[in-house]
Design an enzyme around this catalytic site. Structure first.
Site, PDB file in Angstrom:
ATOM      1  CD  GLU A 135     -70.730  -9.433  95.533  1.00 21.22           C
ATOM      2  OE1 GLU A 135     -71.629  -8.947  96.211  1.00 21.22           O
ATOM      3  OE2 GLU A 135     -70.777  -9.473  94.279  1.00 21.22           O
ATOM      4  CG  LEU A 136     -63.964 -12.207  90.703  1.00 20.12           C
ATOM      5  CD1 LEU A 136     -64.670 -13.456  90.197  1.00 20.12           C
ATOM      6  CD2 LEU A 136     -63.601 -11.308  89.525  1.00 20.12           C
TER       7      LEU A 136
END
Ligand SMILES: *[C@@H]1O[C@H](CO)[C@@H](O)[C@H](O)[C@H]1NC(C)=O
Ligand SMILES: *[C@@H]1O[C@H](CO)[C@@H](O)[C@H](O)[C@H]1NC(C)=O
Ligand SMILES: *[C@@H]1O[C@H](CO)[C@@H](O)[C@H](O)[C@H]1NC(C)=O
Ligand SMILES: *[C@@H]1O[C@H](CO)[C@@H](O)[C@H](O)[C@H]1NC(C)=O
Ligand SMILES: *[C@@H]1O[C@H](CO)[C@@H](O)[C@H](O)[C@H]1NC(C)=O
Ligand SMILES: *[C@@H]1O[C@H](CO)[C@@H](O)[C@H](O)[C@H]1NC(C)=O
Ligand SMILES: *[C@@H]1O[C@H](CO)[C@@H](O)[C@H](O)[C@H]1NC(C)=O
Length: 604
Positions: free
Chosen positions: A493-494
């Protein structure tokens, strides 16, 4: 015959009436000079003391040798304490007379009182009184307990640095006159509780004197000497003290100098007021030679000027004989004519003279009070603004945004306000799911995307993550200790978020640090991006309240949401319930302000 006698009687009475002060026919009226203005004499009980007839302290009026030649006799009377009738003194071996002196060898406590000396011949008489105090040794103030008590003030003596000098006990000669012929007078010296020989051998006894071979600063101070002698076989003594100081030696420049007024100094004076001109001069040590410090006005000394000019002199300091003296010239009702006068200060000693003129200037009126108040108020205001800005900048920012911020929902087509990324199965998961999510959704009215909740089963994780993140306005990365190690999904996600941000997609990444030092240093992807990302720190219980710094910081980073009305977003203690938020502010100006915080900081 009877009339002759009465006339004689009348004449006698008349003559008597002209001279009523004559007490007895044989004695002349005695002129009373009263009590001597001198301090009187103090003697220690048990020590030798003497009184000198105060009439002879003014030799131009009374001269002992000339009064002897006019047949005068000297008589002593005494008025004991508490009596008002003077008694003639009875002389003995203890109380004796010698010329103008009355000797007490030794004194006793009962001798205290007023003593009157009377000078009388057959036709003239005068008298004067003086006071004698016999002090108990235990009542005398001393600097050190080991110092002998002394009733007299100390005599001052100076010896230049590095030079030699000799100290003689004061009044030693008087003892010599009184001592028995075949006896010797002895002197005992003390300094700092010690008796000679002193350490170092630089100070030595020379007979009854104390010789200082080379003067040093450490030799300064009080010296005591006790003079002992025998009179009619009776041992007697008295003690004196000498205050020895070192002075600057000859050979150094001794010309006096004026320190003030300085060369370019200008005195500012006010018209119609009292003006003080200060003159300071340094007078180097020159033994006891005369010196002077004085003012002249247009070349005239003050005694030739009106009373409104006066001066006061005083000693400011004495550094080993080098004196700094001050003379203040006081001018009452300073007029404009005085401005043109020549005020000169001069100093003089045996070696030279110096004169300096005091330059004067009229004071220009400055509205100093008004200016000061204005300046002060401005400063206080600035300080206040500074404090307000630093303490309340988050509130100010939120307030500003609530008035001018753009609701991003009107300018993009994104579905979620924020996407929360966190390490699954970690400590912070509970925080994300219970606290963060519920506040953001329920209290602040944001639409929150949490992958595990909102994704449909069966899809590819990577694709779905990409899709969710791209449909969100913010990516909230909750950093905990486990983020780097446990969160493969979180890291994905990052990565997606950072990529999207780098590509300029309308997404911003916000870091939420759940624990202090919460492991973000370990995340390689974050190290380079950290500088440009906003970081909000969760501070445990301190952050639970909706009005705490944490939520304010977070709200600043999140898209604008208006609450119940304008300005409320910045209010304290406000609980925002704005699911159905209304928005009327879609101005062009606000559009351009994407990062209000940066704008604010740039303004500061
Ligand atoms: C006192 O008088 C004598 C003689 O009358 C004179 O020689 C002496 O100078 C005088 N002393 C003073 C101090 O005037
Ligand atoms: C007494 O002294 C005065 C001066 O004080 C002098 O004029 C007078 O002659 C003296 N009288 C006698 C009797 O010596
Ligand atoms: C001491 O000697 C002097 C003379 O030298 C003499 O006049 C005096 O009376 C003597 N004093 C005593 C107390 O003996
Ligand atoms: C001083 O001399 C007298 C006699 O001249 C003698 O009686 C006395 O004892 C002497 N005193 C001392 C201290 O020598
Ligand atoms: C001075 O004389 C008194 C009385 O005789 C005596 O008590 C004292 O010790 C003497 N002082 C000195 C320093 O000789
Ligand atoms: C001794 O003299 C110095 C100055 O010369 C003064 O400062 C000091 O107070 C004096 N000490 C006493 C005990 O009088
Ligand atoms: C006053 O002092 C100045 C030097 O400062 C000097 O030139 C002037 O002559 C002096 N005036 C008088 C009257 O002494």
């Amino acid at each position: 015959m009877a009339s002759f006698v009465s006339t004689l009687l009348f004449l006698l009475l008349a003559v008597g009436g002209i001279k009523p002060a004559v007490n007895q026919p044989t004695e002349p009226m005695c002129f009373d000079w009263g009590e001597s203005s001198d301090q009187g004499v103090s003697v220690l009980e048990g020590e030798v003391g003497w009184l000198s007839c105060p009439l002879f302290s003014h030799p131009s009026v009374y001269n002992y040798s000339s009064t002897q030649s006019t047949g005068h006799n000297l008589f002593w009377y005494r008025l004991p304490e508490g009596h008002d009738l003077e008694q003639p003194l009875t002389y003995s071996s203890r109380i004796s007379r010698d010329g103008v002196r009355l000797w007490l060898q030794p004194s006793s406590a009962a001798d205290t009182g007023l003593y009157i000396c009377m000078l009388r011949n057959k036709t003239s008489c005068s008298k004067m009184a003086m006071r004698l105090s016999v002090l108990r040794p235990s009542k005398v103030l001393r600097a050190n307990d080991c110092d002998p008590p002394v009733a007299w003030e100390s005599t001052r003596q100076v010896i230049p640095f590095q030079k030699g000098g000799t100290m003689d006990c004061p009044d030693l000669k008087e003892a010599g006159k009184m001592a028995d012929n075949n006896t010797t007078v002895t002197v005992t010296w003390y300094n700092k509780c010690k008796r000679p020989p002193f350490v170092g051998g630089n100070r030595q006894l020379r007979g009854v004197s104390l010789r200082v071979h080379i003067m040093l600063g450490s030799y300064e101070g009080l010296y005591f000497c006790t003079v002992s002698y025998q009179r009619r076989g009776r041992p007697l003594n008295f003690t004196r003290s000498i205050n020895l100081s070192a002075v600057n030696p000859p050979g150094l420049p001794k010309i006096p100098t004026i320190l003030n007024p300085a060369k370019e100094q200008i005195f500012t004076v006010k018209q119609d007021s009292e003006v003080r001109l200060v003159c300071k001069a340094l007078l180097p040590y020159l033994e006891d030679t005369p010196w002077d410090l004085w003012w002249t006005v247009d070349g005239k000394t003050l005694d030739k000027l009106p009373d409104r000019f006066s001066k006061t002199n005083r000693l400011l300091s004495d550094d080993h004989g080098d004196r700094t003296e001050e003379s203040v010239l006081l001018i009452q009702d300073f007029s404009s004519e005085d401005l043109n006068r020549e005020f000169n200060c001069s100093v003089k000693n045996e070696e030279g003279v110096q004169t300096r003129r005091a330059a004067l200037q009229l004071e220009v009126w400055v509205p100093s009070v008004e200016l000061g108040v204005g300046l002060g108020a401005t400063l206080v205001l600035m300080l206040l603004l500074f404090i307000i800005y630093h303490v309340f900048w988050l509130e100010l920012l939120l307030l500003y945004r609530s008035w001018f911020g753009t609701d991003e929902r009107h300018t993009d087509d994104k579905e979620y306000d924020l996407y929360i990324s966190y390490a699954r199965g970690s400590e912070e998961e509970l925080f994300v799911l219970s606290t963060l999510r519920s506040v953001l959704e329920n209290e602040l009215g944001y639409s929150v995307c949490i992958f595990d909740r909102d994704s449909l089963p069966g899809g590819t994780i990577t694709d779905e993550t990409l899709s969710f993140v791209s449909r969100s306005r913010r990516l909230l990365v909750v950093l905990g200790p486990g983020y780097a190690s446990r969160g493969s999904q979180a890291l994905l996600e990052l990565q997606v978020g950072l990529d999207s941000m780098a590509r300029g997609g309308q997404l911003r990444v916000i870091l939420v640090q759940y624990q202090p030092g919460g492991g973000w240093g370990l995340v390689r992807e974050l190290r380079s991006a950290r500088v440009v990302l906003a970081l909000v720190r969760w501070q445990g219980d301190k952050s639970r309240d909706l009005t705490s710094r944490f939520w304010k910081r977070l709200r600043v980073e999140l898209p604008v949401r208006r609450g119940g009305g304008r300005g409320e977003e910045g209010g304290k203690g406000l609980r925002l319930q704005s699911q159905n938020s209304t928005n009327s502010q879609t101005g062009l100006i606000t559009n351009s302000i994407k990062h209000p915080q940066k704008v604010f900081q740039a303004a500061a």
